[in-house]
Design a protein around this motif. Structure first.
Motif, PDB file in Angstrom:
ATOM      1  N   LEU A  94      17.231  14.774  42.714  1.00  0.00           N
ATOM      2  CA  LEU A  94      16.340  14.953  41.570  1.00  0.00           C
ATOM      3  C   LEU A  94      14.932  14.543  41.989  1.00  0.00           C
ATOM      4  CD1 LEU A  94      16.107  15.564  38.488  1.00  0.00           C
ATOM      5  CD2 LEU A  94      16.423  13.114  38.135  1.00  0.00           C
ATOM      6  N   SER A  95      13.969  15.456  41.872  1.00  0.00           N
ATOM      7  CA  SER A  95      12.621  15.210  42.388  1.00  0.00           C
ATOM      8  C   SER A  95      11.572  15.686  41.403  1.00  0.00           C
ATOM      9  CB  SER A  95      12.420  15.931  43.735  1.00  0.00           C
ATOM     10  OG  SER A  95      13.414  15.575  44.669  1.00  0.00           O
ATOM     11  N   ALA A  96      10.437  14.991  41.404  1.00  0.00           N
ATOM     12  CA  ALA A  96       9.302  15.438  40.601  1.00  0.00           C
ATOM     13  C   ALA A  96       8.768  16.747  41.159  1.00  0.00           C
ATOM     14  CB  ALA A  96       8.211  14.373  40.601  1.00  0.00           C
ATOM     15  N   ASN A  97       8.347  17.638  40.261  1.00  0.00           N
ATOM     16  CA  ASN A  97       7.866  18.952  40.662  1.00  0.00           C
ATOM     17  C   ASN A  97       6.515  19.233  40.003  1.00  0.00           C
ATOM     18  OD1 ASN A  97       7.641  21.597  41.575  1.00  0.00           O
ATOM     19  ND2 ASN A  97       8.988  22.417  39.981  1.00  0.00           N
ATOM     20  N   PRO A  98       5.433  18.629  40.502  1.00  0.00           N
ATOM     21  CA  PRO A  98       4.097  18.874  39.914  1.00  0.00           C
ATOM     22  C   PRO A  98       3.641  20.301  40.181  1.00  0.00           C
ATOM     23  CG  PRO A  98       4.145  16.901  41.317  1.00  0.00           C
ATOM     24  CD  PRO A  98       5.382  17.670  41.603  1.00  0.00           C
ATOM     25  N   ASP A  99       2.782  20.800  39.296  1.00  0.00           N
ATOM     26  CA  ASP A  99       2.212  22.123  39.502  1.00  0.00           C
ATOM     27  C   ASP A  99       0.892  22.006  40.267  1.00  0.00           C
ATOM     28  OD1 ASP A  99       0.420  21.147  37.645  1.00  0.00           O
ATOM     29  OD2 ASP A  99       1.209  22.343  35.986  1.00  0.00           O
ATOM     30  N   GLU A 100       0.183  23.120  40.411  1.00  0.00           N
ATOM     31  CA  GLU A 100      -1.030  23.136  41.224  1.00  0.00           C
ATOM     32  C   GLU A 100      -2.155  22.284  40.639  1.00  0.00           C
ATOM     33  OE1 GLU A 100      -2.202  27.137  41.897  1.00  0.00           O
ATOM     34  OE2 GLU A 100      -0.422  27.646  43.081  1.00  0.00           O
ATOM     35  N   SER A 101      -2.125  22.030  39.339  1.00  0.00           N
ATOM     36  CA  SER A 101      -3.167  21.195  38.738  1.00  0.00           C
ATOM     37  C   SER A 101      -3.129  19.770  39.279  1.00  0.00           C
ATOM     38  CB  SER A 101      -3.027  21.183  37.219  1.00  0.00           C
ATOM     39  OG  SER A 101      -1.793  20.598  36.828  1.00  0.00           O
ATOM     40  N   ALA A 102      -1.973  19.344  39.790  1.00  0.00           N
ATOM     41  CA  ALA A 102      -1.845  17.988  40.322  1.00  0.00           C
ATOM     42  C   ALA A 102      -2.618  17.804  41.621  1.00  0.00           C
ATOM     43  CB  ALA A 102      -0.370  17.644  40.537  1.00  0.00           C
ATOM     44  N   LEU A 103      -3.016  18.902  42.271  1.00  0.00           N
ATOM     45  CA  LEU A 103      -3.779  18.791  43.510  1.00  0.00           C
ATOM     46  C   LEU A 103      -5.133  18.136  43.284  1.00  0.00           C
ATOM     47  CD1 LEU A 103      -3.094  22.302  45.096  1.00  0.00           C
ATOM     48  CD2 LEU A 103      -1.966  20.146  45.641  1.00  0.00           C
ATOM     49  N   HIS A 104      -5.629  18.172  42.048  1.00  0.00           N
ATOM     50  CA  HIS A 104      -6.939  17.605  41.744  1.00  0.00           C
ATOM     51  C   HIS A 104      -6.860  16.140  41.318  1.00  0.00           C
ATOM     52  CE1 HIS A 104      -8.477  21.697  41.992  1.00  0.00           C
ATOM     53  NE2 HIS A 104      -7.523  22.074  41.162  1.00  0.00           N
ATOM     54  N   CYS A 105      -5.622  15.589  41.212  1.00  0.00           N
ATOM     55  CA  CYS A 105      -5.462  14.170  40.857  1.00  0.00           C
ATOM     56  C   CYS A 105      -5.771  13.312  42.077  1.00  0.00           C
ATOM     57  CB  CYS A 105      -4.043  13.904  40.350  1.00  0.00           C
ATOM     58  SG  CYS A 105      -3.600  14.815  38.861  1.00  0.00           S
ATOM     59  N   LYS A 106      -6.631  12.322  41.909  1.00  0.00           N
ATOM     60  CA  LYS A 106      -7.051  11.494  43.040  1.00  0.00           C
ATOM     61  C   LYS A 106      -6.249  10.201  43.152  1.00  0.00           C
ATOM     62  CE  LYS A 106     -11.800  13.284  43.012  1.00  0.00           C
ATOM     63  NZ  LYS A 106     -13.234  12.939  42.945  1.00  0.00           N
ATOM     64  N   SER A 107      -6.091   9.461  42.059  1.00  0.00           N
ATOM     65  CA  SER A 107      -5.420   8.166  42.129  1.00  0.00           C
ATOM     66  C   SER A 107      -3.932   8.258  41.813  1.00  0.00           C
ATOM     67  CB  SER A 107      -6.089   7.174  41.173  1.00  0.00           C
ATOM     68  OG  SER A 107      -6.061   7.670  39.829  1.00  0.00           O
ATOM     69  N   HIS A 108      -3.579   8.982  40.751  1.00  0.00           N
ATOM     70  CA  HIS A 108      -2.171   9.131  40.365  1.00  0.00           C
ATOM     71  C   HIS A 108      -2.032  10.330  39.446  1.00  0.00           C
ATOM     72  CE1 HIS A 108      -3.018   7.589  36.308  1.00  0.00           C
ATOM     73  NE2 HIS A 108      -3.817   6.736  36.914  1.00  0.00           N
ATOM     74  N   LEU A 109      -0.798  10.771  39.258  1.00  0.00           N
ATOM     75  CA  LEU A 109      -0.543  11.894  38.367  1.00  0.00           C
ATOM     76  C   LEU A 109      -0.829  11.493  36.923  1.00  0.00           C
ATOM     77  CD1 LEU A 109       2.787  13.425  39.760  1.00  0.00           C
ATOM     78  CD2 LEU A 109       0.453  14.183  40.151  1.00  0.00           C
ATOM     79  N   ALA A 111      -0.872  14.200  34.310  1.00  0.00           N
ATOM     80  CA  ALA A 111      -0.311  15.202  33.420  1.00  0.00           C
ATOM     81  C   ALA A 111       1.206  15.207  33.507  1.00  0.00           C
ATOM     82  CB  ALA A 111      -0.860  16.582  33.776  1.00  0.00           C
ATOM     83  N   GLN A 112       1.825  15.727  32.443  1.00  0.00           N
ATOM     84  CA  GLN A 112       3.272  15.895  32.446  1.00  0.00           C
ATOM     85  C   GLN A 112       3.659  16.907  33.511  1.00  0.00           C
ATOM     86  OE1 GLN A 112       4.884  16.832  28.626  1.00  0.00           O
ATOM     87  NE2 GLN A 112       6.855  17.469  29.407  1.00  0.00           N
ATOM     88  N   CYS A 113       4.748  16.655  34.214  1.00  0.00           N
ATOM     89  CA  CYS A 113       5.186  17.583  35.254  1.00  0.00           C
ATOM     90  C   CYS A 113       6.690  17.798  35.152  1.00  0.00           C
ATOM     91  CB  CYS A 113       4.794  17.074  36.642  1.00  0.00           C
ATOM     92  SG  CYS A 113       5.710  15.639  37.202  1.00  0.00           S
ATOM     93  N   GLY A 114       7.173  18.825  35.819  1.00  0.00           N
ATOM     94  CA  GLY A 114       8.576  19.165  35.764  1.00  0.00           C
ATOM     95  C   GLY A 114       9.377  18.436  36.826  1.00  0.00           C
ATOM     96  N   VAL A 115      10.660  18.775  36.890  1.00  0.00           N
ATOM     97  CA  VAL A 115      11.553  18.235  37.918  1.00  0.00           C
ATOM     98  C   VAL A 115      12.324  19.397  38.533  1.00  0.00           C
ATOM     99  CG1 VAL A 115      11.791  15.941  36.907  1.00  0.00           C
ATOM    100  CG2 VAL A 115      13.360  17.763  36.211  1.00  0.00           C
ATOM    101  N   SER A 116      12.860  19.167  39.711  1.00  0.00           N
ATOM    102  CA  SER A 116      13.629  20.189  40.405  1.00  0.00           C
ATOM    103  C   SER A 116      14.608  19.511  41.347  1.00  0.00           C
ATOM    104  CB  SER A 116      12.700  21.136  41.173  1.00  0.00           C
ATOM    105  OG  SER A 116      11.930  20.412  42.117  1.00  0.00           O
ATOM    106  N   GLY A 117      15.520  20.299  41.891  1.00  0.00           N
ATOM    107  CA  GLY A 117      16.466  19.798  42.875  1.00  0.00           C
ATOM    108  C   GLY A 117      15.968  20.112  44.267  1.00  0.00           C
ATOM    109  N   SER A 118      15.657  19.072  45.031  1.00  0.00           N
ATOM    110  CA  SER A 118      15.078  19.243  46.357  1.00  0.00           C
ATOM    111  C   SER A 118      16.129  18.977  47.438  1.00  0.00           C
ATOM    112  CB  SER A 118      13.895  18.288  46.546  1.00  0.00           C
ATOM    113  OG  SER A 118      13.449  18.291  47.892  1.00  0.00           O
TER     114      SER A 118
END
Length: 297
Positions: A94-109, A111-118
């Motif tokens: 079970l892993s966090a699955n951020p979208d492309e908007s998370a690329l602009h986060c500098k210190s920490h996430l 926004a709400q993000c999804g999850v996926s099986g990695s």
């Protein structure tokens, strides 16, 4: 016979504007590269933070406790893979699955993000979760079957995000299977409460209230909707980390009213040995391997 009007050194058209435009683009590129604002640099830094190695808690008594850092792993069922082939095989975490908007986060996430099986089964920031108390239990107390708790993503760049779910609606459901959605949120509530349930339904009532052993198969049930956390290997998501499986809250039952492999989870803890990261990677004792070989033969 054609007459050549201009030689190669002659500039025609809006050559001056083109030169200034090229110089401006180059200057803008160099400034962004100096500040680390290029998309390639942001993507590289993001993956470096998200895939940073995480240290799992070591269970000294063999049980799970409030405050433990664990990894949630859905193991492969070899028998099911032969009878019902799926596009992907292996163990999934079970892993966090951020979208492309998370690329602009500098210190920490933020926004709400999804999850996926990695398929990445090595402990890292995106697949390490902290078992968090929701009923006043103190840090270090054993966790029991049927007890409510929250799963919070590990501290650091991932921020304080909790695993959450709620009833599916016409506007809110998982992308591929359209079942009950599972995601991460920064707002703890009853929707972020989960329970560990004993795997065997015939012995489930007898184990209610007993401490939960680590590194054994069990079910993770959402407290509000009473649906089991599941990895759907036949539904593929394209993420920033490649091809991964969809995760939902849905209970899959076989003909014996027992939960199927999609709902099976191992709560993996750290290995006290220096050369192996997790207890899941630890080789089994020779006696257990001999017994398994006898069962196969």
């Amino acid at each position: 016979m054609s007459v050549r009007t201009f030689n190669p050194s002659v500039r025609i058209g809006n050559w001056n504007e083109d030169v200034f435009l090229d110089e401006g683009l180059l200057k803008d590129f160099l400034e962004k590269r100096e500040k680390g604002e290029l998309l390639l640099q942001k993507s590289s830094n993001f993956k470096k933070n998200v895939l940073q190695k995480a240290e799992l808690s070591i269970s000294k008594d063999g049980f799970l406790h409030i405050g433990d850092v664990v990894m949630l792993l859905n193991p492969e069922n070899s028998e099911q893979s032969l009878s019902n082939p799926s596009p992907v095989h292996g163990n999934y975490t079970l892993s966090a699955n951020p979208d492309e908007s998370a690329l602009h986060c500098k210190s920490h996430l933020t926004a709400q993000c999804g999850v996926s099986g990695s398929s990445n089964v090595k402990p890292c920031a995106r697949n390490a979760f902290i078992i968090t108390s929701v009923d006043g239990s103190e840090h270090g107390e054993p966790l029991h079957y049927g007890q409510n708790f929250a799963l919070r993503i590990a501290d650091g760049f991932m921020g304080h995000l909790y695993l959450t779910s709620d009833q599916k609606t016409f506007l809110k459901s998982s992308k591929k299977s359209h079942l009950q959605e599972v995601s991460l949120t920064d707002q703890p509530s009853y929707e972020t409460c989960w329970q560990f349930v004993y795997l065997d339904p015939q012995m489930r009532m007898e184990h209610e209230g007993f401490p939960v052993p680590a590194n054994t198969k069990l079910l993770i049930v959402h407290s509000k909707t009473n649906r089991c956390l599941a990895v759907l290997r036949k539904y593929i998501l394209w993420t920033l980390f490649g091809k991964e499986c969809e995760v939902t809250a849905h209970t899959y039952l076989n003909g014996h009213k027992a939960e199927e492999n999609e709902n099976h989870w191992n709560i993996v803890t750290g290995n006290p040995s220096d050369d192996i990261n997790t207890m899941f990677d630890r080789p089994k004792p020779p006696n257990e391997e001999m017994n398994e070989n006898k069962c196969v033969n």
